[in-house]
Scaffold this motif. Structure first.
Motif, mmCIF file in Angstrom:
data_model
loop_
_atom_site.group_PDB
_atom_site.id
_atom_site.type_symbol
_atom_site.label_atom_id
_atom_site.label_comp_id
_atom_site.label_asym_id
_atom_site.label_seq_id
_atom_site.Cartn_x
_atom_site.Cartn_y
_atom_site.Cartn_z
ATOM 1 N N TRP A 1 0.834 -1.201 0.000
ATOM 2 C CA TRP A 1 0.000 0.000 0.000
ATOM 3 C C TRP A 1 0.867 1.249 0.000
ATOM 4 C CZ3 TRP A 1 -3.939 -1.304 4.508
ATOM 5 C CH2 TRP A 1 -4.570 -2.519 4.230
ATOM 6 N N VAL A 2 1.909 1.204 0.797
ATOM 7 C CA VAL A 2 2.821 2.352 0.863
ATOM 8 C C VAL A 2 3.519 2.541 -0.483
ATOM 9 C CG1 VAL A 2 4.776 3.386 2.078
ATOM 10 C CG2 VAL A 2 3.172 1.921 3.320
ATOM 11 N N GLY A 3 3.945 1.424 -1.101
ATOM 12 C CA GLY A 3 4.595 1.521 -2.406
ATOM 13 C C GLY A 3 3.696 2.147 -3.450
ATOM 14 N N LEU A 4 2.415 1.762 -3.469
ATOM 15 C CA LEU A 4 1.466 2.374 -4.403
ATOM 16 C C LEU A 4 1.297 3.860 -4.134
ATOM 17 C CD1 LEU A 4 -1.377 -0.303 -4.724
ATOM 18 C CD2 LEU A 4 0.092 0.551 -6.564
ATOM 19 N N LEU A 5 1.269 4.226 -2.862
ATOM 20 C CA LEU A 5 1.149 5.640 -2.508
ATOM 21 C C LEU A 5 2.362 6.419 -3.010
ATOM 22 C CD1 LEU A 5 -0.484 7.797 -0.997
ATOM 23 C CD2 LEU A 5 0.741 7.160 1.090
ATOM 24 N N VAL A 6 3.546 5.834 -2.895
ATOM 25 C CA VAL A 6 4.765 6.497 -3.370
ATOM 26 C C VAL A 6 4.742 6.645 -4.887
ATOM 27 C CG1 VAL A 6 7.271 6.273 -3.590
ATOM 28 C CG2 VAL A 6 6.172 5.823 -1.405
ATOM 29 N N ILE A 7 4.285 5.613 -5.596
ATOM 30 C CA ILE A 7 4.186 5.724 -7.050
ATOM 31 C C ILE A 7 3.228 6.859 -7.426
ATOM 32 C CG2 ILE A 7 3.338 4.552 -9.129
ATOM 33 C CD1 ILE A 7 4.464 1.943 -7.945
#
Length: 378
Positions: free
Chosen positions: A349-355
């Motif tokens: 979820w955090v990775g998607l937010l960063v993208i």
């Protein structure tokens, strides 16, 4: 999700190549310029965590047997998950915060600032959670009270270290030397492992470079997890380490980030891979040494990120005093670690937010491209 991740990787790689070609001679210097060794030590220990120490021996068997990884050997797979190309994420963000952010100040926009700090805090807590999760694999028979108590102590030490930037620098350099010492110790503990055997084992790394294209998109669900993990770290690590860049040209910075950290990674993974292929059990004493170095790496990662988000949010020691600063950060960080343990909260979820944050920055940069016009960047 796979398509979003693949596109994001390709865009960051193309952007990095464009920057090197168009701004290769631009000098990158941070607000606290340091020597190349100090900069790399801070980058290496802040940008990696306990997984580097604890994951490989548990992952080699998986890479050796699962169909998705049979295009090359387990050593090349392990290196591909941790080394070389993925450090291009850190190059892109370090360059951005050295050269571009001072001109455009996009991370001062309130919404961007809030999202950025949420990413830093949640990823920081994930580092602590990984340490909590993998401790039983390395300290046999450790009880839950001791495990949770040890993690609490690590968080407390990290919060204390974050109170002074000099603590962060000294700890980073010291833990880098500790890592080198650990490599030597594990080599000595492997019967028959000499320099020639090490180089022979390292030859397996060629399987990574001959299959480089395969690592630009998710090979498996587990590789996808790793790539989201790298994305979740990328902006905040670049933001933190950019201040320590000591006047490197852009192309020097790119080579330094891709090559220098990859060398100790290649040696470390090769030493462990020799153990794996020869069926050599790592002694309990060496496992404890690995845990100790892993603890230092966790403290390094956490103190860097705590230092970053507290500076971004003006939650400084000077403002609140050392006691309130330490208590507040400890309670928040340890609470979030427990949230990873007892809730479905996931690093993807955090990775998607960063993208999504990357996409927003790209759009904002396009709208403010006039501010970036220079002989090198136009």
């Amino acid at each position: 999700m796979i398509t979003v991740l693949t596109v994001a990787i390709l865009v960051t790689l193309v952007t990095s190549a464009f920057i090197v070609m168009r701004a290769g001679n631009v000098r990158c210097q941070g607000t606290v310029p340091s020597s190349l060794f100090a900069f790399i030590a801070i980058l290496f220990t802040s940008g990696l965590d306990v997984g580097l120490i604890m994951f490989p021996l548990t992952e080699f068997p998986t890479y050796a047997t699962e169909a998705a990884y049979q295009f090359t050997n387990p050593l090349a797979i392990e290196f591909g998950f941790w080394g070389f190309l993925v450090w291009g994420f850190y190059f892109l963000t370090t360059f951005y915060f050295c050269v571009i952010e001072p001109k455009v100040k996009l991370f001062e926009i309130p919404l961007v600032k809030v999202v950025n700090n949420l990413v830093i805090i949640s990823t920081c807590a994930f580092t602590g959670f990984l340490f909590l999760e993998y401790l039983p694999s390395y300290i046999e028979g450790i009880s839950d009270p001791v495990r949770y108590g040890l993690v609490a102590l690590v968080v407390l030490l990290a919060v204390f270290s974050s109170t002074d930037i000099n603590y962060v620098k000294v700890l980073s350099i010291a833990s880098t030397w500790l890592f080198f010492a650990l490599i030597v110790a594990v080599m000595v503990g492997a019967p028959g492992l000499g320099v020639s055997e090490l180089f022979s084992t390292m030859a397996g790394l060629g399987g990574y470079f001959t299959n480089l294209d395969k690592f630009t998109h998710p090979i498996s669900d587990y590789h996808q997890f790793y790539l989201f993990w790298w994305f979740s770290w990328s902006i905040m690590i670049g933001q933190f380490v950019a201040r320590f860049v000591g006047g490197l040209k852009t192309w020097h910075l790119c080579i330094a980030l891709l090559v220098i950290p990859s060398i100790p990674l290649a040696i470390w993974f090769s030493v462990l891979y020799y153990h794996f292929t020869n069926g050599i059990e790592v002694t309990y004493l060496l496992k404890l040494a690995m845990v100790f170095v892993g603890i230092v790496f966790v403290i390094n990662s956490l103190d860097s990120l705590i230092r970053l988000y507290t500076a971004n949010m003006d939650l400084s020691v000077e403002r609140f005093g050392r006691t309130r600063y330490m208590l507040g950060n400890f309670l928040m960080m340890y609470g979030l670690i427990l949230a990873y343990q007892f809730t479905p909260f996931d690093i993807e979820w955090v990775g998607l937010l960063v993208i999504g944050l990357y996409a927003a920055i790209y759009l904002l940069l396009f709208r403010q491209r006039g501010l970036l016009r220079s002989p090198q960047l136009a």
